[in-house]
Design an enzyme around this catalytic site. Structure first.
Site, PDB file in Angstrom:
ATOM      1  N   SER A 153      -8.769  -0.404  -4.620  1.00 36.79           N
ATOM      2  CA  SER A 153      -9.460   0.468  -5.571  1.00 36.79           C
ATOM      3  C   SER A 153      -8.678   1.761  -5.698  1.00 36.79           C
ATOM      4  O   SER A 153      -7.795   2.057  -4.895  1.00 36.79           O
ATOM      5  CB  SER A 153     -10.884   0.757  -5.090  1.00 36.79           C
ATOM      6  OG  SER A 153     -10.865   1.570  -3.917  1.00 36.79           O
ATOM      7  N   LEU A 170     -10.145   1.947   0.279  1.00 37.47           N
ATOM      8  CA  LEU A 170     -10.796   3.146  -0.252  1.00 37.47           C
ATOM      9  C   LEU A 170      -9.864   4.324  -0.043  1.00 37.47           C
ATOM     10  O   LEU A 170      -9.384   4.558   1.063  1.00 37.47           O
ATOM     11  CB  LEU A 170     -12.129   3.392   0.469  1.00 37.47           C
ATOM     12  CG  LEU A 170     -12.910   4.641   0.044  1.00 37.47           C
ATOM     13  CD1 LEU A 170     -13.273   4.595  -1.438  1.00 37.47           C
ATOM     14  CD2 LEU A 170     -14.180   4.768   0.898  1.00 37.47           C
ATOM     15  N   ILE A 174      -8.114   2.450   4.696  1.00 39.92           N
ATOM     16  CA  ILE A 174      -8.095   3.784   4.124  1.00 39.92           C
ATOM     17  C   ILE A 174      -6.743   3.988   3.444  1.00 39.92           C
ATOM     18  O   ILE A 174      -5.696   3.829   4.071  1.00 39.92           O
ATOM     19  CB  ILE A 174      -8.315   4.871   5.193  1.00 39.92           C
ATOM     20  CG1 ILE A 174      -9.665   4.669   5.891  1.00 39.92           C
ATOM     21  CG2 ILE A 174      -8.225   6.259   4.563  1.00 39.92           C
ATOM     22  CD1 ILE A 174     -10.869   4.814   4.986  1.00 39.92           C
ATOM     23  N   LYS A 175      -6.766   4.326   2.156  1.00 37.67           N
ATOM     24  CA  LYS A 175      -5.521   4.525   1.401  1.00 37.67           C
ATOM     25  C   LYS A 175      -5.037   5.961   1.559  1.00 37.67           C
ATOM     26  O   LYS A 175      -5.772   6.911   1.282  1.00 37.67           O
ATOM     27  CB  LYS A 175      -5.736   4.218  -0.084  1.00 37.67           C
ATOM     28  CG  LYS A 175      -5.878   2.749  -0.396  1.00 37.67           C
ATOM     29  CD  LYS A 175      -6.082   2.507  -1.889  1.00 37.67           C
ATOM     30  CE  LYS A 175      -4.793   2.607  -2.665  1.00 37.67           C
ATOM     31  NZ  LYS A 175      -5.001   2.207  -4.094  1.00 37.67           N
ATOM     32  N   ILE A 176      -3.785   6.095   1.985  1.00 37.06           N
ATOM     33  CA  ILE A 176      -3.142   7.398   2.166  1.00 37.06           C
ATOM     34  C   ILE A 176      -1.812   7.373   1.427  1.00 37.06           C
ATOM     35  O   ILE A 176      -1.028   6.439   1.611  1.00 37.06           O
ATOM     36  CB  ILE A 176      -2.919   7.701   3.659  1.00 37.06           C
ATOM     37  CG1 ILE A 176      -4.264   7.788   4.396  1.00 37.06           C
ATOM     38  CG2 ILE A 176      -2.136   9.006   3.842  1.00 37.06           C
ATOM     39  CD1 ILE A 176      -4.129   7.959   5.904  1.00 37.06           C
TER      40      ILE A 176
END
Length: 371
Positions: free
Chosen positions: A44, A108, A139-141
């Site tokens: 996403s 996310l 977790i998107k970084i």
């Protein structure tokens, strides 16, 4: 019965959907794609959430409750997006269990406005991990300069990470180093790393968009012949770097302690140039241990008329190097291309986030009233 997508999966390419919405979840569409289209993951981003929330009444009840509680817009965004991601994690949980935690992941993203702030990115990652509370979350970084230590510290805390916005080969080397350092720190802290996972999202079509625009300005026949070739060459050489990095004694030591490799993920795989095949960024990037995350249009196109002719990355390393050499010879500065794309990528994600905040603010003000 064998299908193009099942054949892609059998070739070692995990099929992920680059989209999420409450409508997909509540209508059973996501579950159907899992059952019929070999989807084993979901990504996403703020643009996807903005479109979903702006166009659906399924968020009204939650928005009304958030309004009554007086929640500010930042926390409202977290609550709404976390709810969708949590539900998607539950839909994908069977794929997560069946793959031993390799697939079945849902991503996310941290607030992209924090792309140049390491400590705040780590804090946001911790908060989102706690809020969603599912083991199959990513977790998107972003892979910015400040994002690299944030990736390490987030992994060290036992939080699985999808590293996004990777465009260049040298930065990809730094991403893999940040990943391994994070795993090493997690082990040093006594953590079990067998469920700690990561993907490195290498953006594809945006490279062609930027390079082809520069080739058009150059205007020579040699430049014209290079149209649509830069992105695939870039991704193929990234996979070569991946193979080298995960064949080192450093990685062997981590794997011996249960660590899983950080898989390359091909992102931005919809074809922007109508002169190119609509499945080119799938069929030309086939290699084991990879992920291809596709918008549904690309997913359905490959299901309909995608074709596989064996691996298309490892046999083409020399061809990819030849493309890079040819680009340099006609005057394309790839280092500048990569720098430009990273800056654009961060800015686009920030703009999308601000649009998402605006949408939530508007919906909070009108929750329960006219839309």
């Amino acid at each position: 019965m064998s299908t193009p997508l099942s054949e892609l999966s059998a070739a070692g390419v995990a099929v992920w959907l680059d989209d999420i919405s409450r409508d997909r979840l509540r209508t059973g569409n996501l579950a159907d794609l899992v059952a019929t289209r070999d989807v084993v993951g979901v990504t996403s981003n703020p643009t996807i959430f903005q479109k979903a929330i702006a166009s659906s009444e399924l968020y009204d009840e939650q928005l009304r409750d958030l309004t009554v509680r007086g929640v500010d817009v930042g926390e409202a965004v977290r609550a709404i997006t976390a709810a969708d991601v949590r539900e998607a994690c539950d839909v994908l949980r069977a794929a997560y269990d069946a793959s031993g935690g390799v697939d079945g992941r849902v991503s996310l993203e941290v607030d992209p406005r924090l792309a140049h702030e390491t400590e705040r990115t780590v804090a946001e990652a911790r908060a989102l991990w706690w809020l969603v509370d599912r083991p199959n979350l990513f977790i998107k970084i972003p892979a910015t300069r400040a994002g690299l230590p944030a990736i390490t510290e987030t992994l060290a805390a036992g939080i699985s990470v999808n590293v996004t916005l990777i465009f260049g080969l040298d930065r990809y080397d730094e991403v893999m180093d940040a990943f391994m350092t994070g795993v090493e720190k997690a082990l040093a802290a006594g953590r079990d790393v067998t469920d700690l996972a990561s993907v490195a999202s290498f953006f594809v079509s945006r490279v062609d968009t930027e390079v082809d625009a520069r080739l058009d300005k150059i205007g020579t026949a040699a430049a014209k012949d290079l149209h649509g070739k830069a992105a695939i060459a870039n991704a193929r050489l990234a996979y070569e770097r991946y193979e080298k990095a995960f064949a080192t004694p450093r990685w062997a030591a981590l794997a011996a302690k249960g660590a899983k490799p950080q898989r390359p993920l091909w992102a931005s795989t919809s074809t922007k140039d109508p002169s190119l095949p609509d499945t080119i960024y799938v069929s030309e990037l086939i290699a084991p241990g990879t992920v291809n995350t596709m918008p549904e249009s690309t997913l359905q196109a490959f299901a309909d008329h995608g074709s596989l002719s064996g691996e298309t990355i490892r046999p083409a390393y020399e061809d990819a190097r030849a493309v890079f050499a040819a680009l340099a010879s006609v005057g394309v500065d790839l280092a500048d291309v990569i720098e430009t794309l990273e800056a654009q990528g961060v800015r686009k994600f920030e703009d999308s986030w601000n649009q998402l905040l605006d949408t939530i603010t508007e919906r909070l003000g009108g929750a329960g009233g006219p839309r």
